[in-house]
Design an enzyme around this catalytic site. Structure first.
Site, PDB file in Angstrom:
ATOM      1  CB  ALA A 173      -0.931  -0.001   1.205  1.00  0.00           C
ATOM      2  CG  ASP A 174       3.491   2.427   3.278  1.00  0.00           C
ATOM      3  OD1 ASP A 174       2.730   3.383   3.481  1.00  0.00           O
ATOM      4  OD2 ASP A 174       3.906   1.686   4.182  1.00  0.00           O
ATOM      5  CB  ILE A 175       5.310   0.244  -2.783  1.00  0.00           C
ATOM      6  CG1 ILE A 175       6.403  -0.109  -1.775  1.00  0.00           C
ATOM      7  CG2 ILE A 175       5.883   0.276  -4.189  1.00  0.00           C
ATOM      8  CD1 ILE A 175       6.936  -1.527  -1.917  1.00  0.00           C
ATOM      9  CB  ALA A 178       5.681   5.658  -2.884  1.00  0.00           C
TER      10      ALA A 178
END
Length: 402
Positions: A173-175, A178
């Site tokens: 989810a972070d990637i 980003a």
């Protein structure tokens, strides 16, 4: 005579980014910008900095997450709750091209650092708000960490074994957030080049990961059942799985069509009759008899060592791979042959790092700068916004800067 070679500069040279960021989503986005030549000023808390600095000590005493996401940046340690610290950021933003933040919902707005406020004051600025669930709606105030968003986005429901759902082994989810923030900045820079105006960019982790759930989502929404969790197998293709070999390895293979199945039956399994056997001749039949299909493949491969199994599959034109761990990835022959490894500086000394996957042939190589120590560039940046040594000393004395 040979014509002189004119190398292209990195595409973001001359672009300045100010980031009030932490963890992964914003830092990974701005690291992409730094690799492509942008100057990235990372604003961190005075009391420990980006909390990802404390996740672990695996990278020669440094945190692996931080090393991965923060090379090539300048670290400025400030207390933004003090008006003097906040004033420094505002001075930096006034001369910046891009501002990025992923603070908890509402925190940037309370500081006047939300995209809408900053873009109203600076029409050429591109200001990025990265959040867990977006700036409105019933989940806007909800805490959003990667695993939690993986669950909310349904990724965990399609990952794992039939018995056990599991999260992805990377912060998906972070990637996702980003990379959409990174591409959003690039798109906004292109638009600014034609209109002269910047503007807000909004990215939420949930919406980014929901987009990545495209195949399962559309499969379920438009009349089908959600794809089953199948471990390393494929829900609708067989054989497509990992199979053990004689030396303790595991080989993955994928048969995408019935022609490939015939080659597998003849050249690897050694039973040509399976190519036309109604129980196996079509993919639908093989899926219906998945356990028997997998048993046939496993029987053929378990007597071969890994190298021999891969060689036989390659000769038969069957897509295959070795199941590697991350230590083996670090020694992958393809990455070595393509010279993808470099050394970057850090407070702990040189560290091995991968070149970013965006390659621009004929141009300068990605700028893989050092991983900064907390507050390493504070003094220089404070001087750059016009502060005297006495003013800087006062900020340090009062704990506003470090």
């Amino acid at each position: 005579m040979d014509q002189p070679v004119h190398r292209q500069p990195l595409p973001l040279e001359g672009i300045t980014v100010v980031a009030v960021e932490q963890a992964v989503s914003a830092p990974f986005a701005t690291r992409q910008l730094a690799d492509l030549g942008a100057r990235v000023i990372k604003v961190e808390r005075v009391d420990g900095g980006d909390f990802a600095r404390g996740y672990d000590t695996a990278a020669r005493g440094l945190a692996s997450h931080f090393v991965w996401c923060n090379r090539g940046k300048e670290s400025l340690a400030l207390d933004l709750k003090d008006p003097r610290g906040l004033d420094v950021v505002r001075r930096l933003v006034a001369d910046a091209d891009v501002f990025v933040q992923n603070l908890a919902h509402g925190a940037a707005a309370r500081l006047g650092l939300d995209a809408a406020t900053l873009c109203a004051a600076h029409p050429r600025l591109i200001a990025v708000d990265i959040s867990g669930y977006g700036g409105s709606g019933p989940y806007a105030d909800k805490r959003a960490y990667d695993m939690l968003v993986q669950c909310e986005a349904g990724l965990v429901s399609v990952t794992g074994t039939p018995e056990q759902p599991v999260k992805a082994g990377i912060p998906a989810a972070d990637i996702a957030a980003a990379m959409y923030a990174f591409s959003g900045v690039l798109a906004a820079l292109v638009r600014r080049g034609t209109t002269g105006r910047g503007g807000p960019v909004e990215v939420s982790m949930l919406e980014a990961l929901a987009e990545w759930l495209g195949h399962p989502l559309h499969h379920a929404m438009h009349g089908g059942e959600p794809p089953a969790r199948t471990g390393l197998a494929h829900a609708v293709i067989a054989p497509y799985d990992a199979y053990p070999t004689a030396d303790g390895g595991r080989v993955l293979l994928s048969v995408q069509n019935d022609r490939e199945w015939r080659r597998l039956a003849e050249q690897v399994i050694g039973r040509p009759a399976l190519a036309t056997d109604p129980a196996y001749a079509t993919n639908a039949a093989r899926v219906a008899h998945r356990e028997r299909t997998d048993a046939l493949v496993a029987e053929a491969l378990r007597v071969l060592d890994t190298e021999e199994a891969l060689a036989r599959l390659e000769r038969a034109g069957i897509a295959c791979a070795r199941l590697r761990d991350v230590h083996e990835l670090a020694e992958h022959p393809q990455l070595a042959a393509r010279e993808r490894w470099r050394r970057v500086g850090s407070p702990a000394g040189p560290l091995k790092a991968l070149l970013p996957p965006i390659t621009l042939p004929g141009g300068d190589e990605a700028r893989m700068g050092d991983v900064p120590a907390l507050g390493q560039h504070t003094g220089a940046l404070l001087r750059a916004v016009g502060m005297t040594d006495a003013e800087i000393a006062a900020l340090r004395r009062d704990g506003v800067a470090a």
